[in-house]
Design an enzyme around this catalytic site. Structure first.
Site, PDB file in Angstrom:
ATOM      1  N   ARG A 215       0.794  -1.228   0.000  1.00  0.00           N
ATOM      2  CA  ARG A 215       0.000   0.000   0.000  1.00  0.00           C
ATOM      3  C   ARG A 215       0.832   1.287   0.000  1.00  0.00           C
ATOM      4  NH1 ARG A 215      -3.308   1.469   3.155  1.00  0.00           N
ATOM      5  NH2 ARG A 215      -4.953   2.006   1.689  1.00  0.00           N
TER       6      ARG A 215
ATOM      7  N   CYS B 236      14.612  -5.307  -4.608  1.00  0.00           N
ATOM      8  CA  CYS B 236      15.416  -4.531  -5.557  1.00  0.00           C
ATOM      9  C   CYS B 236      14.542  -3.584  -6.351  1.00  0.00           C
ATOM     10  CB  CYS B 236      16.167  -5.469  -6.486  1.00  0.00           C
ATOM     11  SG  CYS B 236      17.408  -6.367  -5.594  1.00  0.00           S
ATOM     12  N   GLU B 237      14.201  -2.463  -5.740  1.00  0.00           N
ATOM     13  CA  GLU B 237      13.280  -1.523  -6.352  1.00  0.00           C
ATOM     14  C   GLU B 237      13.211  -0.308  -5.432  1.00  0.00           C
ATOM     15  OE1 GLU B 237      10.392  -2.996  -8.604  1.00  0.00           O
ATOM     16  OE2 GLU B 237       9.320  -1.106  -8.649  1.00  0.00           O
TER      17      GLU B 237
ATOM     18  N   TYR C 286      -5.966  -5.676   2.535  1.00  0.00           N
ATOM     19  CA  TYR C 286      -5.243  -5.367   1.296  1.00  0.00           C
ATOM     20  C   TYR C 286      -3.724  -5.430   1.455  1.00  0.00           C
ATOM     21  CZ  TYR C 286      -9.938  -3.782   0.279  1.00  0.00           C
ATOM     22  OH  TYR C 286     -11.294  -3.731   0.129  1.00  0.00           O
TER      23      TYR C 286
ATOM     24  N   TYR D 298      -0.136   3.338  -3.259  1.00  0.00           N
ATOM     25  CA  TYR D 298      -1.049   4.478  -3.055  1.00  0.00           C
ATOM     26  C   TYR D 298      -0.427   5.574  -2.196  1.00  0.00           C
ATOM     27  CZ  TYR D 298      -4.037   0.310  -3.582  1.00  0.00           C
ATOM     28  OH  TYR D 298      -4.592  -0.884  -3.972  1.00  0.00           O
TER      29      TYR D 298
END
Ligand code: LLP
Length: 440
Positions: free
Chosen positions: A327, A360-361, A389, A331
């Site tokens: 999340r 890895c991001e 969620y 968002y």
């Protein structure tokens, strides 16, 4: 009442269980790759959330279905608990319908939503006699075709798109004209004609509307109920006497900021705000909450791998990541983060950190600019309000397992979803030699 709380010594508890002790117990029980992170649920919190809805709904003269939205969290033990407490099921796929049936939900209280339902899903829904929320002209045609195939009359509600702005994150606005869901009221006559033409296949039993998610302005729910009940009156008078369900959707927000003096609306406040708009006592009200039932009932328990700084920026790197809690990345959502134990760092001073994971991001973060004590390596860190969620949107990106889910009930706990293994993740691969992972 808070079921997750910190004691005077600085340890975090879930009901009668100290989180750190549970981490130790789990470590004795689970193999190393699956010990941390894990989701931790409070059963009392779930029960409380449902009871508050039930108590509020009891004050209405109307009958109701409190439909729990499976997509928020589909843990099977949780579904059984919610069914046991009298909830209905709100589903969005054929597989969720199958899960609902397996968990023992009565088809009378299974609702099926979706803007792109496949034939097999519709045939299943019609055959078991779910309530089907029809999203479009083509959806109604497909329902009729499915009803023909399975020789069974379909019970349908039509989903109206009222073009009301819930003023939440764009991805969570579903009742705007620009969103892909539902149909504008001007299209209703065309659909009603279709229903009249196919009386053996189609039975119109209600109208549906869902504005969006994370809504805290309850006046929006009153608007929905007045729009839909006015439409119901008009549709009834056009020869649809079976119209009985007013489905007002879900979407009530929760207090992710966890403020002491939270002014997040309660289910009681939601119900009191719609009371006046609900004039017809013969209407059966359907609600479809997900987040407000399960959202605040879980934390993600992680461990700190290390602390680092790059120039001005400081990072706490944990073993939890966007694959368990997406999340924040998706968002820009805020989830409260705190240590589960007192810091034993050499210098435990509070500083501003980005709390990130090992994926890895650069989009992999759990919280930005959080002022927390500098933790030691191995320190427990909890991410709050991950019941909705999070596990249901978890992924295997970077070959990460979806972790264990643990349920606390008073002073006892049990695993309600075992952690995945590498074998689970690679089961569908072709070309994998037998016993591939036994030697490494
Ligand atoms: N009914 C319908 C038709 C829905 O589309 C949804 C959620 C619900 C009920 C349940 O809404 P709730 O009470 O949980 O707000 N992944 C996003 C939320 C997506 C919600 C999609 N629809 C998030 O994490 O914020």
């Amino acid at each position: 009442k808070r079921y997750f709380y910190q004691d005077a010594a600085g340890f975090l508890w879930c009901e009668g269980i100290r989180v750190q002790s549970l981490q130790e117990d789990l470590s004795r029980r689970l193999p190393r790759p699956s010990r941390s992170p894990f989701y931790l649920y409070s059963l009392a919190q779930v029960r409380d959330n449902v009871s508050r809805y039930k108590e509020a709904l009891k004050t209405l003269p109307n009958p109701h279905i409190l439909g729990y939205s499976f997509k928020a969290n589909g843990n099977f033990e949780m579904l059984k608990t919610l069914r046991g407490m009298g909830c209905g099921a709100v589903t969005v796929s054929g597989n969720e319908i199958r899960l609902a049936l397996t968990a023992g939900f009565n088809p009378d209280s299974i609702v099926y939503n979706g803007n792109g339902k496949q034939d097999w899903e519709l045939e299943l829904a019609v055959r078991v006699k779910c309530l089907i929320n029809v999203d479009s002209d083509f959806d109604l045609r497909h329902v009729r075709r499915a009803a023909d195939t399975v020789r069974q009359r379909a019970r349908v509600l039509i989903r109206i798109n009222p073009d009301i702005d819930p003023k939440v994150h764009p991805y969570n606005c579903t009742g705007l004209a620009s969103s892909k869901f539902g149909l504008e009221c001007s299209q209703l006559p065309g659909l009603l004609q279709q229903v009249h033409r196919w009386p053996e296949q189609l039975q119109l039993v209600g109208l549906h509307c869902h504005l969006g998610s994370t809504i805290t302005d309850v006046s929006l729910f009153r608007d929905v109920v007045s729009v839909v009940s006015a439409e119901m009156e008009s549709v009834r008078s056009q020869g649809f006497p079976d119209l009985q369900y007013l489905n007002m959707g879900g979407g009530l927000g929760i207090d992710y900021l966890r403020q002491e003096d939270s002014n997040n609306p309660s289910p009681a406040y939601l119900v009191s705000s719609i009371r006046d708009a609900l004039t017809d006592k013969n209407i059966c009200l359907i609600l479809e909450p997900g987040r407000s039932i399960i959202g605040d009932a879980a934390i993600l328990v992680t461990k700190v791998i290390g602390v680092k700084g790059n120039g001005e920026k400081r990072f706490v790197v944990t073993d939890g990541s966007m694959t368990e809690v997406i999340r924040p990345s998706l968002y820009s959502a805020y989830h409260h983060i705190q240590l589960t134990e007192p810091s034993q760092a050499e210098d435990p001073t509070e500083r501003v950190y980005d709390v990130v994971g090992p994926v890895c991001e650069c989009g992999d973060f759990l919280g930005k600019d959080r002022t927390i004590p500098t933790p030691h390596e191995g320190c427990g860190l909890a991410v709050f309000d991950v019941g909705a969620y999070c596990s249901s949107m978890a992924s295997n990106y970077n070959m990460r397992i979806r972790p264990a889910e643990v349920l606390v009930d008073g002073a006892t706990w049990r695993i309600i979803r075992r952690p995945e293994t590498l074998d689970d993740m690679t089961r569908c691969y072709t070309g994998l030699p037998p016993d591939s992972f036994t030697t490494h």
